[in-house]
Design a protein around this motif. Sequence first.
Motif, PDB file in Angstrom:
ATOM      1  N   SER A   1      19.503   3.230  60.384  1.00  0.00           N
ATOM      2  CA  SER A   1      18.539   2.451  60.398  1.00  0.00           C
ATOM      3  C   SER A   1      18.523   1.646  61.593  1.00  0.00           C
ATOM      4  CB  SER A   1      18.815   1.328  59.205  1.00  0.00           C
ATOM      5  OG  SER A   1      17.990   0.195  59.097  1.00  0.00           O
ATOM      6  N   GLN A   2      17.272   1.522  62.042  1.00  0.00           N
ATOM      7  CA  GLN A   2      16.880   0.878  63.600  1.00  0.00           C
ATOM      8  C   GLN A   2      17.830  -0.450  63.776  1.00  0.00           C
ATOM      9  OE1 GLN A   2      12.902   0.731  64.475  1.00  0.00           O
ATOM     10  NE2 GLN A   2      12.527   2.716  64.155  1.00  0.00           N
TER      11      GLN A   2
ATOM     12  N   GLU B   1      14.093   5.809  56.510  1.00  0.00           N
ATOM     13  CA  GLU B   1      12.877   5.990  55.524  1.00  0.00           C
ATOM     14  C   GLU B   1      12.626   7.363  55.406  1.00  0.00           C
ATOM     15  OE1 GLU B   1      10.077   3.313  56.814  1.00  0.00           O
ATOM     16  OE2 GLU B   1      11.460   1.682  56.742  1.00  0.00           O
TER      17      GLU B   1
ATOM     18  N   ARG C   1      11.816   6.010  62.042  1.00  0.00           N
ATOM     19  CA  ARG C   1      12.491   5.429  60.974  1.00  0.00           C
ATOM     20  C   ARG C   1      13.155   6.667  60.352  1.00  0.00           C
ATOM     21  NH1 ARG C   1      12.338   0.334  60.805  1.00  0.00           N
ATOM     22  NH2 ARG C   1      10.532  -0.964  61.923  1.00  0.00           N
TER      23      ARG C   1
END
Length: 977
Positions: free
Chosen positions: A651-652, A726, A723
């Motif tokens: 996750s960034q 996601e 992402r």
Amino acid sequence: MSELPKTFEPGPIEARWYAHWEENGLFRAERNEAEPYTIVIPPPNVTGSLHIGHALDNTLQDILIRHARMQGKDALWVVGMDHAGIATQMVVERQMEERQDKRTNYSRDEFVAKVWEWKAESGGQITRQLRRLGASCDWRNERFTMDEGFSKAVLKVFVDLYERKLLYRDKRLVNWDPGLKTAISDLEVETRDVQGKFWHFRYPLEDGSGHISVATTRPETMLADMAVAVNPEDERYKALVGKNVRLPVTGRLVPIITDEHADPELGSGAVKITPGHDFNDFEVGRRAGIKPADMLNMLDGDAKVIQTADGLIPDDLLGLDRFDARKRVVALIEEAGLLEQVEDRTVATPFGDRSGAVIEPWLTDQWYVDAETLAKKPIEAVRSGDIRIVPKTWEKTWFNWLENIQPWCVSRQLWWGHRIPAWYGPVLGERGDQTFKQDFAPAQKTFVAETEAEALLLAREYYGSKHQVSIADSRDAAFDGFLKGGDTVHLWRDPDVLDTWFSSALWPFATLGWPDNAEPTLSPGGRGQGEGAPTSERSLEGRTPSPQPSPPGGEGAKWVAKPGSELARHYPNDVLVSGFDIIFFWDARMAMQGFEFMGERPWKTLYLHGLVRDAKGQKMSKSKGNTVDPLGLIDTYGADALRFTLAAMESQGRDIKLDEKRVEGYRNFATKLWNAARFCQANGIGASKTIEPPQATLPVNTWIIGETVKTVQALDLALAELRFDESANAVYQFTWGTFCDWYLELIKPVLSPLPLTGGDQGEGNDAAETREVAAWVLDQILVMLHPFMPFVTEELWGAIGERPYPLILAKWPMPDARALDPEAGLEIDWLIRLVSGIRTARSELNVPPGAKLPLHVRGAAPGTSARIERHAAAIQRLARIEAIAGSEPAGGAAQIIVDEATFILPLEGVIDIAAEKTRLAKAAEAAEKERDSLAGRLDNPSFVERAKPEAVEKARADHAEKSSDAEKYRAALARLS
């Protein structure tokens, strides 16, 4: 079609498919007319082995490159290794030590030959391990930073930077590693807190009128003190400024000067200044007018005491190790009655990250790059959006470092690496006589050239016909030749090599054939080819120009790739995936060199991922025993499971907490997909005959086509925005939940009709349509999952039907909004919500799994009643309902509300309703009590500020869990009427 084994075993599948891909050149599907897409791998050290950070970094790159390849792009993933100067020399020297041998028993060339032998036999283990991970690199064009073509690029860049006055030799302080006996960068220094001492000394005034007190954590350095500094605003010392003090031990007279560096609030407010052995003191000394060449040096490369230029260090201190000298200096000062006090203190101490030796600031001659000038364009590129940094939060770090950047020391005192292309000789006097300074470097005449032959040409032009020019083996040999006199001038080559990061900074363009496939361009006001001017400022009359002349120096000088070359197609690169920890080591330096030599950014996007930590969020280290071996995880769960775990958790802007249970969970996901494919095989569902969605009339089929299209859209958007979590979760939820858990269950009656009421039965066309749609959806799943889980998807792709090409070259789905059927979507969504609600109620209320219950409906609108009739068979089968009625049941019951209708499950006689209400109420109260207690702790600023970050994070996670539990129990209690 081959029948799939009952059990999914990843090991044999991975070995077989990787060999097939690589042997058939499928990683580099050359598409010269297609849109190029390029990634360069952060070159791992030739000494390295795959760690979990490598696994993350390369998994993310492989996802992007496989996705681009399936989109039909000319996808190139440049692979190679870094020669890792310090690390590699250490490895080889340690092996020699094990054989009671050492480097100095050999000539330089002999030792370098041994390193090449080691590289051929043992180097590059990590590239074999990357294959285990599934990295689809262009192995046929693997590069090495010491290969012939790359070395040529390195030398050219050095020479060009020198001619552009962006690279120079200077005497400055460096981080000297006495263990490795080389300079290292600030970024290779680890600062640790060490228990030490703070010694307070008295320095007597020259006139005998008193003394001034100073304090230090390194007493030995007073042997090279050159001043005492006080703050210009400190009233206590204004009368002393300009006077001299006489140093203990050496007797040297040094002045009391003023400088803002002296803090009146720290200690006595007076600080000893040792410009040759402290970075802050170096700057104070320069501000005081002391030239670096005049700064005193008291240590040799082994960190042992040597005589200073003024000869004032007592003989009994010479040759002592710095720490032994420290004890002796303190003893001498104490004997002289000048030791005021000693404090215990925690001292921030610099250590070499490889050698473990305490780093010594050391004054030495080194080569530097004008990083401040080179940093200007990378700063502007990020500020203007020409380079996109993801996550954006790292932009601040980028700006802070580049806007305050110091000269980049690029020379290292090693034998393994790119030897600096500089030769030295004596300076000619006014009469043309040679003059020679034995103390080396800046005072000598320097000749910088790509080859020895070019250096000789430069030297012959400088020395003229009066002198012959030859190359000596060393500086000492050249000096001996000078002493013998005669007309021959003896040059010697700089013995140092270049910092490894200097060469890897050229990676985005030197790996693509630069400079051989590029041409220099003109610069404003400069001289270039085509105007009758020399090809460079180095050109000499009668000299044979090199095949690739340097472009003219000055603002705007750059190279342009030759049309049709790899460089023209693939520079700039599309994205660089990098750990944030090398943003200074490598990323920023690539940007500097890319703009300087290619005139544009090296890549369009810089993606910086976090660290992989253990399950508790702690940084992994061998000393903690919490490191994770990615190869061990691959052996246990398969590469696909590890890859998917890393992608799903990336996750960034956040570090990854790697829990092995997650890897096990995604191995189960691969097994779920495997079993779904086996189910399809068993029911006559094979490879799809079409890339486009099939025509469908059944709501369940039009619904799944629409859900597939929406998943492709979500996946494409997530990948475009980098992402990874996601994107992985979108395809995971669709595969496991939508396809396996719902669609395959909903179509079972169509594939194998059962004597159930309702409209789910299918014969003939319905079954054929469903098999066609199911085959198409399964194909789309395999394609979407392939970048994340390449092995299991490739195996299933080939096993469920005949294919004209392997999955790695399959076409990426093109989402078509026309395939969406809103009505079908709403209807199947309603069915799923109803069945899920019934299942949840049964589970929460402890209804026995095998119990079949009647379902009563209240308040259903005509549309809902029609849906119930159409899907009665599915409701009965999936929710374990024996019949659906419209009348109200007597006694206790559970209620499920879906839209306007209420669905009632009679529970009288099935469970003890009173006991169940009591159980749920107690469970809800307990969860609420824990929730509120955790909320109170989190609302306490003292806890949040003082507790360990992992403790605060755990409290937040526990609070969320208890809040969810409380809501669940209250909802279940509310269902009971």
